[in-house]
Scaffold this motif. Structure first.
Motif, PDB file in Angstrom:
ATOM      1  N   GLY A   1      98.335  35.198  -0.283  1.00 32.06           N
ATOM      2  CA  GLY A   1      98.099  36.424   0.464  1.00 32.06           C
ATOM      3  C   GLY A   1      98.848  36.424   1.784  1.00 32.06           C
ATOM      4  N   ALA A   2      98.874  35.272   2.472  1.00 38.57           N
ATOM      5  CA  ALA A   2      99.611  35.170   3.726  1.00 38.57           C
ATOM      6  C   ALA A   2     101.103  35.364   3.492  1.00 38.57           C
ATOM      7  CB  ALA A   2      99.341  33.818   4.380  1.00 38.57           C
ATOM      8  N   ALA A   3     101.626  34.805   2.394  1.00 41.06           N
ATOM      9  CA  ALA A   3     103.051  34.957   2.095  1.00 41.06           C
ATOM     10  C   ALA A   3     103.395  36.417   1.781  1.00 41.06           C
ATOM     11  CB  ALA A   3     103.436  34.059   0.921  1.00 41.06           C
ATOM     12  N   VAL A   4     102.483  37.138   1.128  1.00 41.99           N
ATOM     13  CA  VAL A   4     102.717  38.561   0.850  1.00 41.99           C
ATOM     14  C   VAL A   4     102.852  39.332   2.164  1.00 41.99           C
ATOM     15  CG1 VAL A   4     101.657  40.663  -0.045  1.00 41.99           C
ATOM     16  CG2 VAL A   4     101.645  38.576  -1.427  1.00 41.99           C
ATOM     17  N   GLU A   5     101.973  39.052   3.132  1.00 43.59           N
ATOM     18  CA  GLU A   5     102.062  39.730   4.421  1.00 43.59           C
ATOM     19  C   GLU A   5     103.358  39.352   5.141  1.00 43.59           C
ATOM     20  OE1 GLU A   5     100.185  42.109   5.451  1.00 43.59           O
ATOM     21  OE2 GLU A   5      98.870  41.938   3.710  1.00 43.59           O
ATOM     22  N   ALA A   6     103.796  38.099   4.992  1.00 43.63           N
ATOM     23  CA  ALA A   6     105.061  37.687   5.587  1.00 43.63           C
ATOM     24  C   ALA A   6     106.219  38.495   5.009  1.00 43.63           C
ATOM     25  CB  ALA A   6     105.281  36.193   5.370  1.00 43.63           C
ATOM     26  N   ARG A   7     106.183  38.750   3.708  1.00 43.20           N
ATOM     27  CA  ARG A   7     107.244  39.560   3.094  1.00 43.20           C
ATOM     28  C   ARG A   7     107.196  40.999   3.616  1.00 43.20           C
ATOM     29  NH1 ARG A   7     105.711  36.360  -1.329  1.00 43.20           N
ATOM     30  NH2 ARG A   7     107.369  34.925  -1.925  1.00 43.20           N
ATOM     31  N   ARG A   8     106.005  41.518   3.808  1.00 47.14           N
ATOM     32  CA  ARG A   8     105.886  42.878   4.349  1.00 47.14           C
ATOM     33  C   ARG A   8     106.454  42.956   5.755  1.00 47.14           C
ATOM     34  NH1 ARG A   8      99.704  44.074   2.168  1.00 47.14           N
ATOM     35  NH2 ARG A   8     100.305  44.682   0.034  1.00 47.14           N
ATOM     36  N   ILE A   9     106.187  41.928   6.560  1.00 42.06           N
ATOM     37  CA  ILE A   9     106.740  41.902   7.911  1.00 42.06           C
ATOM     38  C   ILE A   9     108.270  41.902   7.846  1.00 42.06           C
ATOM     39  CG2 ILE A   9     107.015  40.452   9.964  1.00 42.06           C
ATOM     40  CD1 ILE A   9     104.086  39.584   9.562  1.00 42.06           C
ATOM     41  N   GLY A  10     108.811  41.052   6.979  1.00 47.57           N
ATOM     42  CA  GLY A  10     110.261  40.992   6.846  1.00 47.57           C
ATOM     43  C   GLY A  10     110.862  42.308   6.395  1.00 47.57           C
ATOM     44  N   ALA A  11     110.202  42.974   5.432  1.00 50.83           N
ATOM     45  CA  ALA A  11     110.714  44.251   4.937  1.00 50.83           C
ATOM     46  C   ALA A  11     110.689  45.318   6.032  1.00 50.83           C
ATOM     47  CB  ALA A  11     109.887  44.706   3.731  1.00 50.83           C
ATOM     48  N   LEU A  12     109.613  45.346   6.830  1.00 48.54           N
ATOM     49  CA  LEU A  12     109.527  46.324   7.922  1.00 48.54           C
ATOM     50  C   LEU A  12     110.601  46.068   8.975  1.00 48.54           C
ATOM     51  CD1 LEU A  12     105.662  46.612   8.434  1.00 48.54           C
ATOM     52  CD2 LEU A  12     107.206  48.434   7.690  1.00 48.54           C
TER      53      LEU A  12
ATOM     54  N   VAL B   1     108.686  35.930  17.232  1.00 43.96           N
ATOM     55  CA  VAL B   1     107.413  35.289  16.880  1.00 43.96           C
ATOM     56  C   VAL B   1     106.972  35.713  15.488  1.00 43.96           C
ATOM     57  CG1 VAL B   1     104.955  35.171  17.451  1.00 43.96           C
ATOM     58  CG2 VAL B   1     106.665  34.957  19.264  1.00 43.96           C
ATOM     59  N   LEU B   2     107.114  37.002  15.168  1.00 40.62           N
ATOM     60  CA  LEU B   2     106.734  37.497  13.840  1.00 40.62           C
ATOM     61  C   LEU B   2     107.555  36.818  12.753  1.00 40.62           C
ATOM     62  CD1 LEU B   2     106.403  41.273  14.746  1.00 40.62           C
ATOM     63  CD2 LEU B   2     104.558  39.827  13.917  1.00 40.62           C
ATOM     64  N   ARG B   3     108.856  36.671  12.989  1.00 39.25           N
ATOM     65  CA  ARG B   3     109.712  35.993  12.002  1.00 39.25           C
ATOM     66  C   ARG B   3     109.283  34.534  11.853  1.00 39.25           C
ATOM     67  NH1 ARG B   3     112.952  39.153   8.634  1.00 39.25           N
ATOM     68  NH2 ARG B   3     114.273  40.582   9.828  1.00 39.25           N
ATOM     69  N   TYR B   4     108.986  33.893  12.973  1.00 36.86           N
ATOM     70  CA  TYR B   4     108.635  32.472  12.908  1.00 36.86           C
ATOM     71  C   TYR B   4     107.308  32.272  12.186  1.00 36.86           C
ATOM     72  CZ  TYR B   4     108.360  27.601  14.130  1.00 36.86           C
ATOM     73  OH  TYR B   4     108.299  26.235  14.052  1.00 36.86           O
ATOM     74  N   LEU B   5     106.301  33.085  12.496  1.00 37.03           N
ATOM     75  CA  LEU B   5     105.022  32.954  11.804  1.00 37.03           C
ATOM     76  C   LEU B   5     105.171  33.260  10.318  1.00 37.03           C
ATOM     77  CD1 LEU B   5     102.544  34.500  14.391  1.00 37.03           C
ATOM     78  CD2 LEU B   5     102.918  32.085  13.869  1.00 37.03           C
ATOM     79  N   SER B   6     106.084  34.169   9.988  1.00 41.19           N
ATOM     80  CA  SER B   6     106.361  34.420   8.567  1.00 41.19           C
ATOM     81  C   SER B   6     106.918  33.156   7.914  1.00 41.19           C
ATOM     82  CB  SER B   6     107.354  35.572   8.421  1.00 41.19           C
ATOM     83  OG  SER B   6     106.811  36.775   8.926  1.00 41.19           O
ATOM     84  N   GLY B   7     107.812  32.468   8.639  1.00 43.88           N
ATOM     85  CA  GLY B   7     108.341  31.212   8.114  1.00 43.88           C
ATOM     86  C   GLY B   7     107.251  30.185   7.900  1.00 43.88           C
TER      87      GLY B   7
ATOM     88  N   MET C   1     103.829  27.058   4.312  1.00 47.05           N
ATOM     89  CA  MET C   1     102.512  26.640   3.849  1.00 47.05           C
ATOM     90  C   MET C   1     102.316  26.958   2.374  1.00 47.05           C
ATOM     91  SD  MET C   1     100.214  27.783   7.152  1.00 47.05           S
ATOM     92  CE  MET C   1      98.668  27.318   6.389  1.00 47.05           C
ATOM     93  N   ALA C   2     102.972  28.026   1.910  1.00 44.68           N
ATOM     94  CA  ALA C   2     102.849  28.404   0.498  1.00 44.68           C
ATOM     95  C   ALA C   2     103.831  27.652  -0.387  1.00 44.68           C
ATOM     96  CB  ALA C   2     103.067  29.909   0.354  1.00 44.68           C
ATOM     97  N   GLY C   3     104.643  26.767   0.225  1.00 37.53           N
ATOM     98  CA  GLY C   3     105.606  25.995  -0.560  1.00 37.53           C
ATOM     99  C   GLY C   3     106.871  26.747  -0.883  1.00 37.53           C
ATOM    100  N   GLU C   4     107.105  27.879  -0.256  1.00 39.58           N
ATOM    101  CA  GLU C   4     108.301  28.694  -0.520  1.00 39.58           C
ATOM    102  C   GLU C   4     109.349  28.362   0.543  1.00 39.58           C
ATOM    103  OE1 GLU C   4     107.221  32.794  -0.965  1.00 39.58           O
ATOM    104  OE2 GLU C   4     105.422  32.307  -2.126  1.00 39.58           O
ATOM    105  N   ARG C   5     110.036  27.241   0.353  1.00 42.50           N
ATOM    106  CA  ARG C   5     110.901  26.683   1.379  1.00 42.50           C
ATOM    107  C   ARG C   5     112.139  27.534   1.642  1.00 42.50           C
ATOM    108  NH1 ARG C   5     108.599  21.929   2.379  1.00 42.50           N
ATOM    109  NH2 ARG C   5     107.480  20.842   0.709  1.00 42.50           N
ATOM    110  N   GLU C   6     112.694  28.149   0.622  1.00 45.37           N
ATOM    111  CA  GLU C   6     113.881  28.976   0.839  1.00 45.37           C
ATOM    112  C   GLU C   6     113.550  30.183   1.708  1.00 45.37           C
ATOM    113  OE1 GLU C   6     116.967  28.272   0.087  1.00 45.37           O
ATOM    114  OE2 GLU C   6     116.280  26.345  -0.718  1.00 45.37           O
ATOM    115  N   ASP C   7     112.437  30.849   1.396  1.00 44.90           N
ATOM    116  CA  ASP C   7     112.030  31.993   2.209  1.00 44.90           C
ATOM    117  C   ASP C   7     111.710  31.549   3.632  1.00 44.90           C
ATOM    118  OD1 ASP C   7     112.330  33.842   0.178  1.00 44.90           O
ATOM    119  OD2 ASP C   7     110.273  33.576  -0.547  1.00 44.90           O
TER     120      ASP C   7
ATOM    121  N   ALA D   1     111.251  21.085   7.479  1.00 47.44           N
ATOM    122  CA  ALA D   1     110.104  21.429   6.642  1.00 47.44           C
ATOM    123  C   ALA D   1     109.873  20.405   5.530  1.00 47.44           C
ATOM    124  CB  ALA D   1     110.303  22.816   6.033  1.00 47.44           C
ATOM    125  N   THR D   2     110.871  19.536   5.267  1.00 46.12           N
ATOM    126  CA  THR D   2     110.720  18.544   4.214  1.00 46.12           C
ATOM    127  C   THR D   2     109.943  17.349   4.762  1.00 46.12           C
ATOM    128  OG1 THR D   2     112.828  19.226   3.266  1.00 46.12           O
ATOM    129  CG2 THR D   2     111.966  17.085   2.590  1.00 46.12           C
TER     130      THR D   2
END
Length: 482
Positions: free
Chosen positions: A152-163, A181-187, A192-198, A221-222
C-alpha cells in the motif's frame, strides 16, 4: 424595466444571495483567535499538541464540534488526526477519500463561476493546492507503512511520482525542497517493499531537486540479511504550517458614479494584489481607487470593504542541528555529570539529510491560485460598487443598507489544511540491531524522540512529530526487515 425597479431587483438579489447560499459557513461570521485561526480550528491544534487523540478526531470529523463543512477538507482533517492517533487504516481511507474528491474538484474548478460573486469564495467547494494533494498521498504512504502494508505504501509512492511527473519541474524554487522530500520518502517506501529499481529512480529524482552530494547512492540499499546493524530513516515533523487569515482592506472610491470605476478598480486591485499581498503583513489597509483628490472632494466618496486571504506563519521553528546517536546521548549525560560542555568532549551529530519548509510549499500553491482570487475579488467588488452607486442615486439610505449588507457578506476564504507541520526534516543513519533510543538536537537542546526497533539487515522508517520544541515527541514506527 424602469431604472428604479432594476435597482431594487439588483439589491434584492444581493440580499437574497446572503441568505440562500448552500453552505451557511460561507456567510456566517467566524470567531477567530489571536493567531487568526477560527476558534474551533485553534482548539483542534491544541488537542493534537496535547496528545488528546480522541478529542482531536472528534473535532476533526464532527461538524457540530467545529469540523469543516466541506467534505474534502474534513477528510484531510480526519486522515491527519487518525494518523497521529495511531488509527492507520482509518487514516489511509480518509486520505483516499480526499484524493478522490480532489481529482474531481481540480477538473471542476476550471468551470466554477458566479456563485461566489454574491458572497465570497467560501461558498465554493474547497479545492486543495498541488502540494496539498501531494502531501495527502505522503501521509497515506506513512499510514500504510505504519500499518505494515508495504505494498500500500509503494502504491502511494507511485501516485506521488505520477503527480510530480504530471506537474513537471517545480515552477517555484521554494517548493523544490518539499518535492525532494516526497521523492526521497517514495524511495524509502519502494526500498521497504523490496522494489530496488523503483527506489533507485526515486532517490535519483530527489538528488536532481537540489540534494546532490547528500543523498545515498542506490547501492547503499543493498544490505546483508543477518547483519548486526540496520538502517533507520527518521522523518521529523515540527510545528504547524502557515495558515490563511482574513485581512480587511478598505477601497476608497471617488464617488457614487460607477461609469468608469470598474476599469480603475481592476487596475488598482490587480496592481496591489497581483504580485504581492501573499503574507498578511503585505496587505494594504486602504487602497485609493483614484489619485485625483479634487475629483474625490467634488463627488464625495465612500469606502468599499474587501476581504483578502493571506498567509501567516504560526511562529519560527528553531534550527535542528542533527540527530544524537545513542552513544552520543550517553556521552552527553556523562559530560553533563562531569560539568563539561559538549564541545569539550567532541560530540558528533548525524546531519539532517533533507529539509523542507511546508509553509513555502503552501505559499507556492497560493501564488498559483492568486490570479484567480484577484479576478474574483475584482468582479465581486465591481458588482457591489455598481449596485451601491445605483441605489444611492435613488435613495441614500437604501444604498447605505446595501453597502452594509455587502460588507457583512464579504468574507475571505481562509480554509486550508492547517494541521500540516511547518517543517519536514529527514535523517538516515545505521545503528546496531535492537531497541535504540533516539534524540535530536534542537537549538542546542537535546529532545528525546523515543525508542526505535532497528531490524538487522533491514530498513526502519521512524516518523516523529514535535508539536512544540519544548513538548514531548509523538513517535510512530514502521519496520521492514528486507
Amino acid at each position: 424595466m424602469r431604472p428604479r425597479t432594476a435597482t431594487l431587483l439588483a439589491c434584492g438579489a444581493l440580499l437574497l444571495g446572503a441568505c440562500t447560499l448552500p453552505t451557511p459557513a460561507a456567510v456566517r461570521p467566524q470567531p477567530v483567535t489571536a493567531t487568526g485561526l477560527a476558534a474551533a480550528e485553534q482548539a483542534l491544534r491544541t488537542a493534537l499538541s496535547a496528545g488528546s487523540w480522541d478529542d482531536a478526531v472528534a473535532r476533526a470529523t464532527d461538524p457540530q464540534r467545529g469540523a469543516p463543512d466541506d467534505a474534502l477538507l474534513r477528510a484531510l482533517y480526519a486522515g491527519t488526526t487518525e494518523y497521529y492517533a495511531g488509527r492507520w487504516r482509518e487514516s489511509a481511507a480518509a486520505f483516499e477519500r480526499a484524493a478522490t474528491l480532489a481529482d474531481e474538484r481540480v477538473t471542476w474548478r476550471l468551470s466554477r463561476g458566479a456563485l461566489a460573486l454574491a458572497s465570497s469564495d467560501r461558498a465554493l467547494p474547497y479545492v486543495p493546492g498541488e502540494n496539498e494533494v501531494l502531501l495527502a498521498h505522503q501521509y497515506a504512504l506513512l499510514a500504510y507503512a505504519q500499518a505494515g502494508d508495504r505494498e500500500g505504501a509503494a502504491v502511494e509512492a507511485r501516485r506521488i511520482g505520477a503527480l510530480l511527473e504530471r506537474q513537471g519541474p517545480a515552477a517555484d524554487p521554494r517548493e523544490r525542497a518539499t518535492h525532494a522530500v516526497l521523492r526521497y520518502l517514495s524511495g524509502v517506501a519502494f526500498e521497504m517493499a523490496g522494489e530496488r529499481e523503483d527506489a533507485a529512480v526515486a532517490y535519483r529524482n530527489a538528488r536532481t531537486l537540489g540534494a546532490d552530494g547528500l543523498l545515498p547512492e542506490p547501492a547503499r540499499a543493498t544490505r546483508a540479511v543477518g547483519s548486526p546493524t540496520g538502517e533507520v530513516v527518521v522523518l521529523i515533523e515540527r510545528g504547524f504550517v502557515a495558515h490563511r487569515v482574513s485581512t480587511r482592506m478598505q477601497l476608497r472610491v471617488a464617488g457614487d458614479s460607477a461609469d468608469d470605476d470598474a476599469a480603475r478598480l481592476a487596475t488598482r486591485l490587480g496592481a496591489a494584489l497581483g504580485d504581492g499581498a501573499l503574507w498578511s503583513d503585505d496587505v494594504p489597509a486602504v487602497l485609493a481607487l483614484d489619485d485625483d483628490a479634487p475629483r474625490r472632494r467634488a463627488h464625495g466618496g465612500s469606502l468599499l470593504a474587501l476581504a483578502w486571504p493571506a498567509l501567516r506563519r504560526a511562529r519560527d521553528v528553531a534550527p535542528l542541528a542533527g540527530l544524537v546517536s545513542p552513544t552520543d546521548a550517553v556521552v552527553r549525560i556523562v559530560s553533563a555529570w562531569r560539568g563539561l560542555g559538549a564541545e569539550s568532549v567532541g560530540l558528533s551529530r548525524t546531519p539532517v539529510l533533507l529539509r523542507a519548509d511546508l509553509s513555502d510549499a503552501v505559499a507556492a500553491d497560493f501564488r498559483r491560485d492568486r490570479s484567480w482570487l484577484v479576478t474574483r475579488l475584482v468582479a465581486r467588488a465591481a458588482v457591489r460598487q455598481a449596485i451601491v452607486a445605483q441605489a444611492r442615486r435613488r435613495a441614500r439610505p437604501l444604498g447605505d443598507l446595501v453597502a452594509s449588507v455587502g460588507t457583512l457578506v464579504e468574507q475571505a476564504d481562509t480554509r486550508s489544511w492547517h494541521l500540516l507541520p511547518a517543517r519536514l526534516e529527514v535523517v538516515r543513519l545505521r545503528l546496531p540491531a535492537g531497541a535504540q533510543p533516539l534524540a535530536v538536537d534542537v537549538g542546542g537542546h537535546t529532545r528525546q524522540l523515543g525508542v526505535v526497533q532497528v531490524v538487522a539487515g533491514g530498513l526502519t522508517l521512524f516518523p516523529v512529530r514535535l508539536w512544540r520544541d519544548d513538548a514531548p515527541a509523538a513517535a510512530h514506527v514502521a519496520d521492514a526487515g528486507i
